[in-house]
Motif scaffolding. Structure first.
Motif, PDB file in Angstrom:
ATOM      1  N   VAL A 173       0.832  -1.207   0.000  1.00 39.19           N
ATOM      2  CA  VAL A 173       0.000   0.000   0.000  1.00 39.19           C
ATOM      3  C   VAL A 173       0.867   1.257   0.000  1.00 39.19           C
ATOM      4  N   GLU A 174       1.978   1.215   0.717  1.00 43.41           N
ATOM      5  CA  GLU A 174       2.878   2.368   0.742  1.00 43.41           C
ATOM      6  C   GLU A 174       3.488   2.630  -0.631  1.00 43.41           C
ATOM      7  N   ASN A 175       3.713   1.579  -1.415  1.00 44.47           N
ATOM      8  CA  ASN A 175       4.338   1.722  -2.739  1.00 44.47           C
ATOM      9  C   ASN A 175       3.335   1.995  -3.856  1.00 44.47           C
ATOM     10  N   MET A 176       2.059   2.063  -3.550  1.00 47.50           N
ATOM     11  CA  MET A 176       1.042   2.270  -4.585  1.00 47.50           C
ATOM     12  C   MET A 176       1.173   3.643  -5.229  1.00 47.50           C
TER      13      MET A 176
ATOM     14  N   LYS B 140      -8.818  -0.977   0.085  1.00 46.94           N
ATOM     15  CA  LYS B 140      -8.303  -1.242  -1.260  1.00 46.94           C
ATOM     16  C   LYS B 140      -8.739  -2.646  -1.662  1.00 46.94           C
ATOM     17  N   ASN B 141      -9.473  -2.750  -2.760  1.00 42.27           N
ATOM     18  CA  ASN B 141      -9.960  -4.047  -3.212  1.00 42.27           C
ATOM     19  C   ASN B 141      -8.856  -4.832  -3.904  1.00 42.27           C
TER      20      ASN B 141
ATOM     21  N   ASP C 181      -3.139 -19.455  -1.779  1.00 39.84           N
ATOM     22  CA  ASP C 181      -3.082 -17.994  -1.822  1.00 39.84           C
ATOM     23  C   ASP C 181      -4.321 -17.369  -2.449  1.00 39.84           C
ATOM     24  N   GLU C 182      -4.720 -17.881  -3.608  1.00 43.26           N
ATOM     25  CA  GLU C 182      -5.812 -17.251  -4.344  1.00 43.26           C
ATOM     26  C   GLU C 182      -7.114 -17.303  -3.557  1.00 43.26           C
ATOM     27  N   VAL C 183      -7.404 -18.450  -2.944  1.00 40.23           N
ATOM     28  CA  VAL C 183      -8.627 -18.578  -2.153  1.00 40.23           C
ATOM     29  C   VAL C 183      -8.572 -17.666  -0.932  1.00 40.23           C
ATOM     30  N   ALA C 184      -7.398 -17.555  -0.319  1.00 42.06           N
ATOM     31  CA  ALA C 184      -7.253 -16.700   0.856  1.00 42.06           C
ATOM     32  C   ALA C 184      -7.518 -15.237   0.506  1.00 42.06           C
ATOM     33  N   ILE C 185      -6.946 -14.763  -0.600  1.00 42.84           N
ATOM     34  CA  ILE C 185      -7.131 -13.370  -1.004  1.00 42.84           C
ATOM     35  C   ILE C 185      -8.582 -13.097  -1.386  1.00 42.84           C
ATOM     36  N   GLN C 186      -9.211 -14.050  -2.051  1.00 44.17           N
ATOM     37  CA  GLN C 186     -10.613 -13.865  -2.422  1.00 44.17           C
ATOM     38  C   GLN C 186     -11.510 -13.759  -1.197  1.00 44.17           C
ATOM     39  N   ASN C 187     -11.158 -14.463  -0.123  1.00 43.87           N
ATOM     40  CA  ASN C 187     -11.933 -14.347   1.108  1.00 43.87           C
ATOM     41  C   ASN C 187     -11.623 -13.057   1.853  1.00 43.87           C
ATOM     42  N   LEU C 188     -10.401 -12.566   1.677  1.00 43.14           N
ATOM     43  CA  LEU C 188     -10.030 -11.316   2.335  1.00 43.14           C
ATOM     44  C   LEU C 188     -10.714 -10.117   1.680  1.00 43.14           C
ATOM     45  N   LYS C 189     -10.871 -10.161   0.359  1.00 45.21           N
ATOM     46  CA  LYS C 189     -11.600  -9.182  -0.459  1.00 45.21           C
ATOM     47  C   LYS C 189     -10.936  -7.812  -0.517  1.00 45.21           C
TER      48      LYS C 189
ATOM     49  N   ILE D 200      -5.492  -3.169  -5.291  1.00 52.83           N
ATOM     50  CA  ILE D 200      -4.309  -3.999  -5.091  1.00 52.83           C
ATOM     51  C   ILE D 200      -4.356  -5.103  -6.139  1.00 52.83           C
ATOM     52  N   TYR D 201      -3.380  -5.133  -7.041  1.00 54.33           N
ATOM     53  CA  TYR D 201      -3.389  -6.073  -8.159  1.00 54.33           C
ATOM     54  C   TYR D 201      -2.607  -7.340  -7.798  1.00 54.33           C
ATOM     55  N   TYR D 202      -3.108  -8.469  -8.285  1.00 51.41           N
ATOM     56  CA  TYR D 202      -2.418  -9.737  -8.041  1.00 51.41           C
ATOM     57  C   TYR D 202      -2.646 -10.678  -9.209  1.00 51.41           C
ATOM     58  N   ILE D 203      -1.775 -11.647  -9.305  1.00 57.00           N
ATOM     59  CA  ILE D 203      -1.932 -12.725 -10.282  1.00 57.00           C
ATOM     60  C   ILE D 203      -1.522 -14.022  -9.610  1.00 57.00           C
ATOM     61  N   ALA D 204      -2.283 -15.088  -9.862  1.00 56.56           N
ATOM     62  CA  ALA D 204      -2.000 -16.398  -9.275  1.00 56.56           C
ATOM     63  C   ALA D 204      -1.333 -17.283 -10.310  1.00 56.56           C
ATOM     64  N   ALA D 205      -0.265 -17.952  -9.887  1.00 53.09           N
ATOM     65  CA  ALA D 205       0.469 -18.852 -10.781  1.00 53.09           C
ATOM     66  C   ALA D 205       1.110 -19.937  -9.935  1.00 53.09           C
ATOM     67  N   ASP D 206       1.771 -20.868 -10.624  1.00 50.48           N
ATOM     68  CA  ASP D 206       2.396 -21.965  -9.886  1.00 50.48           C
ATOM     69  C   ASP D 206       3.816 -21.646  -9.450  1.00 50.48           C
TER      70      ASP D 206
END
Length: 790
Positions: free
Chosen positions: A541-544, A599-600, A586-594, A551-557
């Motif tokens: 958030v400080e670096n935004m 910041k979405n 990770d992806e499920v955790a972030i989706q639950n955190l919302k 808050i942007y993210y991408i899920a990968a292996d």
């Protein structure tokens, strides 16, 4: 809960004014401590290592009849009552008590060890009550006997004697307490037992539903209770057998068995349970369940000391020594072990949680942690606190240095990491998430409460309001402790914690919505600007950027797959940081955190990505230019995609396959495929929600745009669209349905592209020299011109 006042039913064996704890019974004919002052007096003198005062005190010679039961073998305790005494009175149990006794005798309970915990707790309660009453009635302590508990065993005959110097009981109290269950009612006990059986649960209910004194019949075929109340001049003996529906009460008339105050329980063990009468086993049980009882507990133990004794010389060697006058004679000796019996303090450890935290050093906390939980590494953090108010309890919690071997405890909350004490008596360490949620199951520690009933079961804990309050406060303290690690000067401390227990906190995002605000600051992720070290959400958030809203993210292996994904192209150009979610959870955790700090969280692999740089006029022009091409591509791909759109996230790639707004990402689809019992119908539904995005600035798309307008039915153009889709499928992280078919298309395109580029023509190829070159003659008809042959 069944209230059994017989917690006061343990007493100490003493006679008259002599403190019998000072009498030690030797096992050998010699005494290491004293010799007679008069050389002519051959009588033995006996000294106890626990004796107070002068060590030269003389005690009369050992005699089995003269020494009280606590200082001798226990055969005397099994003697028949004096026939000359008053007759015993017979009483019938209440019907409910009889049913309860029947349940216990028939071994409905798998854990028999708790009988000693219950009886020691009864003795401790009797001592507590005496100490409380003595404040207003000092005469109750006029005998000035120490408040303690003593346990003696006779392993040969299978007898255990538990004695205390507590309040004792009168004749009427014996009838009311040991023959009656007070208002707590057995009905609740029987109902809970039936429910647990119906639910298929273990019938391990002893020590958990208030059975108390009756737990003695788990291991005993006969129990004798001899008790003397300071409010009565007489001592009474209560006696019953395990398979009996009645009990007897008589007055004690044997002078050798009279006690000044308190209660003595004598357990005559069943044949299969005589192993409990071994001193070592009793000591181990005391240390496990009753180590922190506030009164001293002594057990009767065999001890030994070494000494030098003379040995007789060999006659042949003695004759040889006599012949040599110059040889100096020396007496030969050998070392022997002299054994004796004496009292040993078993619970000398003071509970660390009862001390003032300011007075306990870090080394003491660490030593307690290692000893209690059999650890060899020091904990990362500890927390010692006392909670007051609606619920009062004390606790010491620890964060381990490493995760358990195999790291399987994230799915198994029964880790035995939390030891629950009630009034310093160990109750259980077998909980199913009552005190800590599953994701915090790695926390270790002890919890001691005076508000919980002494006999606690998991069934009761699940319904207890007190435990729910305790759980909230324990969880809050655990988060404070972990947050303290993040603030440590040594950054490696939290890095080590995150490596071992990061997945647990991510699981908390899924299972515990109430504590999202406490969990989120503790999370760590890799990012497009931090591929080597993880960062916190606060750092992100400080670096935004000033105009960045999400808050942007991408899920990968893996981090490598994430940073090479085409979805990042425009974001990298704009220097916008993207979180890399590389763990399956990770992806499920972030989706639950919302969201975090308003910041979405936004998945950049989903459709309709808004980067805040829209130009409506330019977008309108592009749609007019490529709208027909989008329709043409959609018609070719059919149900493989939901739609074809102009992309605003690509800069170098020709196209990308984005997930639907409410569909699965490529990473989630991969995980769902890996499920053993995955639902294939859901997978097919999610595939149809993919969005094919094209980059209008890329040469390939421009070429296809021209092909759409000039030759929409050209086979090569249509095959190019198919290959473009398959390439986007792979680059976007999806798995092609037919890898072999995709390979064939690539080979075909490679053949077309490479045809004649480095190859040679037929004229340039010289035939092998050893093959003769032959020519076939060709017959040519002569041409006729003007009717004449040429």
């Amino acid at each position: 809960m069944i209230r059994v006042v017989s917690r006061r039913t343990s007493a100490i064996l003493r006679t008259g004014a002599v403190r019998h704890r000072n009498s030690a019974v030797p096992l050998s004919s010699s005494n290491p401590f004293h010799q007679s002052a008069d050389e002519g007096n051959t009588k033995k003198k006996w000294y106890s290592v626990l004796a107070t005062g002068s060590s030269n005190a003389t005690i009369k010679p050992f005699n089995l009849r003269d020494v009280p039961v606590m200082g001798c073998r226990l055969e005397s305790t099994s003697a028949a009552p004096d026939a000359s005494g008053p007759p015993a009175e017979k009483y019938e149990y209440q019907a409910e008590v009889s049913r309860l006794m029947d349940l216990i005798v028939n071994s409905l309970y798998s854990n028999k060890d708790v009988f000693l915990r219950e009886l020691i707790s009864n003795a401790s309660d009797a001592l507590d009550k005496l100490r409380f009453l003595s404040v207003t009635e000092p005469d109750l302590l006029k005998d000035a006997f120490d408040l303690d508990i003593r346990i003696q065993t006779d392993k040969d005959n299978g007898i255990i004697t538990i004695t205390d110097t507590g309040i004792g009981m009168t004749r009427q109290e014996l009838i009311d307490c040991l023959g009656t269950i007070a208002q707590s009612g057995t009905a609740k006990f029987l109902k809970a037992l039936k429910e647990s059986k119906d639910a298929g649960a273990e019938s391990n209910l002893i020590g958990q539903f208030g059975v108390g004194f009756y737990s003695a019949f788990l291991v005993s075929e006969r129990v004798e209770v001899s008790t003397k109340s300071p409010k009565s001049d007489k001592q009474y003996v209560w006696e019953s057998e395990a398979n009996s529906s009645s009990y007897t009460i008589r007055e004690e008339t044997d002078p050798s068995k009279l006690i000044p105050r308190g209660t003595r329980l004598t357990l005559y063990l069943k044949r299969d349970d005589k192993g409990f009468a071994h001193p070592e086993r009793i000591q181990k049980l005391v240390q496990n369940y009753s180590l922190f009882v506030s009164f001293p507990i002594y057990t009767w133990q065999e001890k030994g000391y070494t000494k030098e004794v003379e040995v007789d010389e060999d006659p042949a060697e003695a004759k040889k020594d006599d012949q040599d006058e110059k040889t100096e004679k020396k007496k030969k000796t050998k070392t022997v072990v002299e054994k004796y019996w004496d009292w040993e303090l078993t619970n000398e450890t003071q509970p660390i949680w009862l001390r003032n935290p300011k007075e306990v050093s870090t080394e003491e906390y660490n030593e307690f942690y290692k000893k209690t939980f059999n650890e060899y590494l020091e904990p990362l953090a500890s927390s010692h606190f006392t909670t007051e108010g609606e619920v009062e309890f004390r606790s010491v919690l620890y964060v381990p240095s490493i995760a358990p071997t195999g790291k399987d405890d994230i799915i198994n909350p029964k880790t035995k990491n939390i030891r629950l004490y009630v009034k310093r008596v160990f109750i259980s360490d077998d909980f199913d998430g009552e005190l800590f949620p599953r994701y915090l199951s790695f926390i270790k520690g002890v919890v001691d409460s005076n508000d919980l009933p002494l006999n606690v079961s998991r069934e009761i804990l699940q319904e207890s309001r007190i435990v729910r309050i305790m759980r909230k406060r324990l969880v809050r303290k655990a988060f404070d402790m972990i947050l303290g690690i993040t603030m440590s000067e040594n950054r490696d401390d939290y890095a080590r914690f995150w490596e071992n227990f990061g997945k647990h906190l991510k699981l908390g995002c899924i299972e515990d919505r109430e504590n999202h605000k406490r969990i989120a600051p503790l999370l760590r992720f890799f990012s497009s600007q931090s591929e080597e070290d993880t960062i916190s959400l606060d750092e992100y958030v400080e670096n935004m950027k000033p105009d960045q809203k999400d808050i942007y993210y991408i899920a990968a292996d893996s981090v490598t797959s994430a940073k090479n994904a085409p979805f990042l192209e425009k974001l990298v150009e704009k220097d916008v940081e993207v979180l890399f979610l590389v763990d399956p959870i990770d992806e499920v955790a972030i989706q639950n955190l919302k969201s975090y700090k308003e910041k979405n969280f936004v998945d950049i692999s989903k459709e309709d990505l808004d980067l805040g740089d829209k130009n409506e006029e330019k977008d309108k022009e592009i749609k007019q230019e490529f709208g027909q091409t989008c329709e043409w591509i959609k018609k070719r791909l059919g149900d493989k995609v939901a739609s074809v759109q102009i992309s605003n996230r690509l800069s170098t790639s020709p196209c990308v396959l984005a997930s639907g707004k409410f569909g699965w990402s490529a990473n989630m689809e991969r995980l769902m495929k890996a499920q053993t019992v995955g639902d294939t119908s859901s997978l097919e539904f999610m595939r149809t929600r993919r969005v094919f995005e094209i980059n209008p600035d890329h040469p390939i798309i421009k070429t296809l745009n021209a092909a759409c307008k000039s030759s929409p039915n050209d086979d090569e153009a249509l095959r190019a669209v198919d290959l473009l889709y398959d390439a986007a499928l792979v680059s976007s992280g999806f798995t092609p349905e037919s890898p072999a078919q995709l390979g064939g298309k690539i080979y075909e395109m490679m053949g077309m592209a490479l045809s004649g580029r480095w190859g040679t023509t037929a004229q340039q190829v010289n035939p092998p020299s050893h093959v003769p070159e032959t020519f076939e003659a060709e017959v040519v008809e002569s041409a006729e011109a003007g009717g004449q042959k040429l």
